[in-house]
Design a protein around this motif. Structure first.
Motif, PDB file in Angstrom:
ATOM      1  N   VAL A  58      -0.425   1.532   9.205  1.00 52.12           N
ATOM      2  CA  VAL A  58      -0.528   1.497   7.748  1.00 52.12           C
ATOM      3  C   VAL A  58       0.598   0.623   7.207  1.00 52.12           C
ATOM      4  CG1 VAL A  58      -0.520   2.853   5.616  1.00 52.12           C
ATOM      5  CG2 VAL A  58      -1.470   3.840   7.711  1.00 52.12           C
ATOM      6  N   SER A  59       0.264  -0.305   6.316  1.00 47.87           N
ATOM      7  CA  SER A  59       1.292  -1.106   5.659  1.00 47.87           C
ATOM      8  C   SER A  59       1.754  -0.410   4.391  1.00 47.87           C
ATOM      9  CB  SER A  59       0.765  -2.510   5.327  1.00 47.87           C
ATOM     10  OG  SER A  59      -0.317  -2.438   4.406  1.00 47.87           O
ATOM     11  N   GLU A  60       3.045  -0.491   4.113  1.00 49.98           N
ATOM     12  CA  GLU A  60       3.619  -0.036   2.853  1.00 49.98           C
ATOM     13  C   GLU A  60       4.100  -1.263   2.085  1.00 49.98           C
ATOM     14  OE1 GLU A  60       5.669   4.218   3.344  1.00 49.98           O
ATOM     15  OE2 GLU A  60       6.538   2.709   4.668  1.00 49.98           O
ATOM     16  N   ARG A  61       3.726  -1.345   0.826  1.00 51.18           N
ATOM     17  CA  ARG A  61       4.049  -2.542   0.045  1.00 51.18           C
ATOM     18  C   ARG A  61       5.540  -2.883   0.017  1.00 51.18           C
ATOM     19  NH1 ARG A  61       2.136  -1.623  -5.417  1.00 51.18           N
ATOM     20  NH2 ARG A  61       4.306  -1.364  -6.055  1.00 51.18           N
ATOM     21  N   PRO A  62       6.468  -1.918   0.011  1.00 51.28           N
ATOM     22  CA  PRO A  62       7.886  -2.296   0.019  1.00 51.28           C
ATOM     23  C   PRO A  62       8.340  -3.041   1.270  1.00 51.28           C
ATOM     24  CG  PRO A  62       7.637  -0.071  -0.820  1.00 51.28           C
ATOM     25  CD  PRO A  62       6.298  -0.467  -0.264  1.00 51.28           C
ATOM     26  N   GLY A  88       7.097  -7.001  -7.679  1.00 51.64           N
ATOM     27  CA  GLY A  88       5.935  -6.628  -8.472  1.00 51.64           C
ATOM     28  C   GLY A  88       4.802  -6.131  -7.593  1.00 51.64           C
ATOM     29  N   GLN A  89       3.668  -6.836  -7.639  1.00 53.72           N
ATOM     30  CA  GLN A  89       2.498  -6.471  -6.843  1.00 53.72           C
ATOM     31  C   GLN A  89       2.592  -6.953  -5.401  1.00 53.72           C
ATOM     32  OE1 GLN A  89      -0.684  -8.277  -9.084  1.00 53.72           O
ATOM     33  NE2 GLN A  89      -0.440  -6.896 -10.832  1.00 53.72           N
ATOM     34  N   GLY A  90       3.639  -7.674  -5.057  1.00 54.88           N
ATOM     35  CA  GLY A  90       3.751  -8.273  -3.731  1.00 54.88           C
ATOM     36  C   GLY A  90       4.668  -7.524  -2.804  1.00 54.88           C
ATOM     37  N   GLY A  91       4.498  -7.748  -1.520  1.00 50.06           N
ATOM     38  CA  GLY A  91       5.293  -7.132  -0.466  1.00 50.06           C
ATOM     39  C   GLY A  91       4.545  -7.287   0.832  1.00 50.06           C
ATOM     40  N   LEU A  92       4.542  -6.248   1.670  1.00 54.03           N
ATOM     41  CA  LEU A  92       3.674  -6.227   2.842  1.00 54.03           C
ATOM     42  C   LEU A  92       2.307  -5.765   2.378  1.00 54.03           C
ATOM     43  CD1 LEU A  92       3.213  -6.532   5.888  1.00 54.03           C
ATOM     44  CD2 LEU A  92       4.019  -4.175   6.159  1.00 54.03           C
ATOM     45  N   TYR A 111       1.805 -11.054   3.606  1.00 52.77           N
ATOM     46  CA  TYR A 111       3.037 -10.572   2.997  1.00 52.77           C
ATOM     47  C   TYR A 111       3.581 -11.626   2.047  1.00 52.77           C
ATOM     48  CZ  TYR A 111       5.579 -13.645   6.241  1.00 52.77           C
ATOM     49  OH  TYR A 111       6.044 -14.743   6.930  1.00 52.77           O
ATOM     50  N   VAL A 112       4.541 -11.201   1.231  1.00 48.40           N
ATOM     51  CA  VAL A 112       5.181 -12.084   0.253  1.00 48.40           C
ATOM     52  C   VAL A 112       6.621 -12.329   0.673  1.00 48.40           C
ATOM     53  CG1 VAL A 112       6.003 -12.204  -2.140  1.00 48.40           C
ATOM     54  CG2 VAL A 112       3.678 -11.405  -1.635  1.00 48.40           C
ATOM     55  N   ASP A 113       7.034 -13.589   0.613  1.00 49.67           N
ATOM     56  CA  ASP A 113       8.442 -13.907   0.841  1.00 49.67           C
ATOM     57  C   ASP A 113       8.943 -14.795  -0.290  1.00 49.67           C
ATOM     58  OD1 ASP A 113       7.440 -16.443   1.390  1.00 49.67           O
ATOM     59  OD2 ASP A 113       8.709 -16.742   3.146  1.00 49.67           O
ATOM     60  N   ARG A 114      10.243 -15.052  -0.266  1.00 50.24           N
ATOM     61  CA  ARG A 114      10.870 -15.806  -1.354  1.00 50.24           C
ATOM     62  C   ARG A 114      11.808 -16.850  -0.785  1.00 50.24           C
ATOM     63  NH1 ARG A 114      14.725 -13.179  -6.125  1.00 50.24           N
ATOM     64  NH2 ARG A 114      14.829 -15.051  -7.446  1.00 50.24           N
TER      65      ARG A 114
END
Length: 378
Positions: A58-62, A88-92, A111-114
């Motif tokens: 299971v992925s958790e958004r944080p 915001g709405q992004g993460g894993l 996933y989201v990176d910066r």
């Protein structure tokens, strides 16, 4: 006609997180079912996959990947993820298994990176074994990057030929969905190793991104393969109204923001057009919006009257929608929502079929839950 069906013998524990009690029974039009909590205590769970050995991820958004083994949530997250930058709405976000996972162990994830240029959606894969990812490879990064934490898309699905698809949201900048030199607001199609297929519809167009398979989407967060036709279907978040169900067609433009059934959040008109020539109209739309999330075509035996029907979870609507799909004599698809159930209980983030035919649901809360739907025996 949509039918709203209530619950039987329902026992809910309401609080700040609207958690579901250990077990409850519900009524739908074709099946009565129990809802059981598999595990709780998750932080905004986003996606779930079932491994051949019985483990569940299971992925958790944080930014954590969690392991459920023998019905228990392991305390230590899976190791080996790349750096993830929740915003915001992004993460894993999504998880998907390679069609040959049992042999190659490839787990795909978005996933989201910066960077200094901003945030974006990525798709990567790694070999999963015994609580660890190794050989992690980034297969795709959406460009250009931008600020803000909205509309990352991120849903992953494989088709029967082994191509992998990824949805990319418009990043909250609607005009980008009609800029075909920009990945935002599109569906991406790749080989399983990240190579661009030579027959992608825009692969030979100099002014277009060759990874793009379809354009004009706002923020698709559900995709699934139809069990009979093998086609990929997707849902689409509208603004205020205009949530959509669509078939994925090579080179198609789904119209956002030039055509939509929705209006802007401040009540203003986005466009006077609900459809336009050369743009795909939705097979179904919700107005007002339910904020659709994960989706599945049910293909199991545990709920025989639901076979080949489409199920979509909803965040704002806090429900599960059941839709019937059929083709007419001309081969045109017809879609009709026939039922909404499980309404008003939890924000539904994902809905998946387990290997045994049960239906598993993720609730988008902190703490969030993994729930299992099984039929009530006569």
């Amino acid at each position: 006609m949509i039918r709203f069906l209530g619950s039987l013998l329902v026992f809910f524990a309401f609080g700040a997180t609207k958690g579901l009690a250990a077990s409850s029974s519900h009524a739908s039009e074709l099946h009565h079912f129990h809802v059981e909590e598999v595990v709780g205590g998750l932080s905004h769970p986003w996606s779930i996959v079932f491994l051949p050995d019985g483990e569940v991820l299971v992925s958790e958004r944080p930014g954590r990947l969690r392991l459920i083994r023998d019905g228990r949530l392991e305390s230590i997250p899976v190791r080996g993820l790349p750096r993830i930058d929740p915003n915001g709405q992004g993460g894993l976000l999504d998880l998907a298994l390679h069609p040959d996972f049992a042999e190659n162990r490839w787990l795909y994830f978005s996933y989201v990176d910066r960077t200094s240029a901003g945030f974006t959606t990525n798709m990567a894969r790694g070999r999963y074994l015994d609580g660890r990812l190794t050989e992690v490879q980034v297969l795709f990064t959406a460009f250009p990057r931008s600020s803000g934490g909205r509309h990352f898309g991120g849903r992953i699905v494989f088709d029967a030929a082994g191509y992998v698809y990824l949805s990319i949201g418009d990043r909250g900048q609607m005009e980008r969905a009609q800029d075909f030199s920009d990945h935002a607001g599109s569906i991406i199609r790749l080989h399983d190793d990240g190579r661009i297929p030579a027959d992608n519809p825009f692969a030979d167009e100099a002014d277009m991104k060759p990874e793009i398979y379809a354009t004009g989407t706002r923020n698709a967060q559900g995709m699934a393969m139809h069990p009979l036709s093998g086609e990929i279907w997707m849902q689409e978040h509208g603004p205020r109204g205009g949530d959509e169900v669509n078939r994925l067609i090579a080179g198609a433009n789904y119209g956002w923001p030039k055509a939509t059934h929705g209006i802007d959040y401040d009540g203003s008109t986005i466009t006077p057009h609900t459809e336009l020539p050369g743009m795909e109209s939705p097979l179904w739309h919700w107005t007002p919006s339910i904020a659709p999330s994960g989706m599945l075509f049910y293909a199991g035996d545990m709920f025989p009257h639901w076979q080949n029907q489409l199920f979509i979870g909803a965040l704002r609507g806090q429900l599960i929608s059941r839709l019937e799909t059929s083709q007419d004599e001309m081969g045109q698809w017809q879609v009709q929502e026939v039922e909404q159930f499980f309404e008003g209980q939890s924000r539904i983030r994902d809905i998946r079929q387990a290997p045994d035919g049960s239906i598993w649901v993720l609730t988008d809360h902190n703490p969030g839950q993994v729930l299992r739907l099984i039929p009530v025996l006569p």
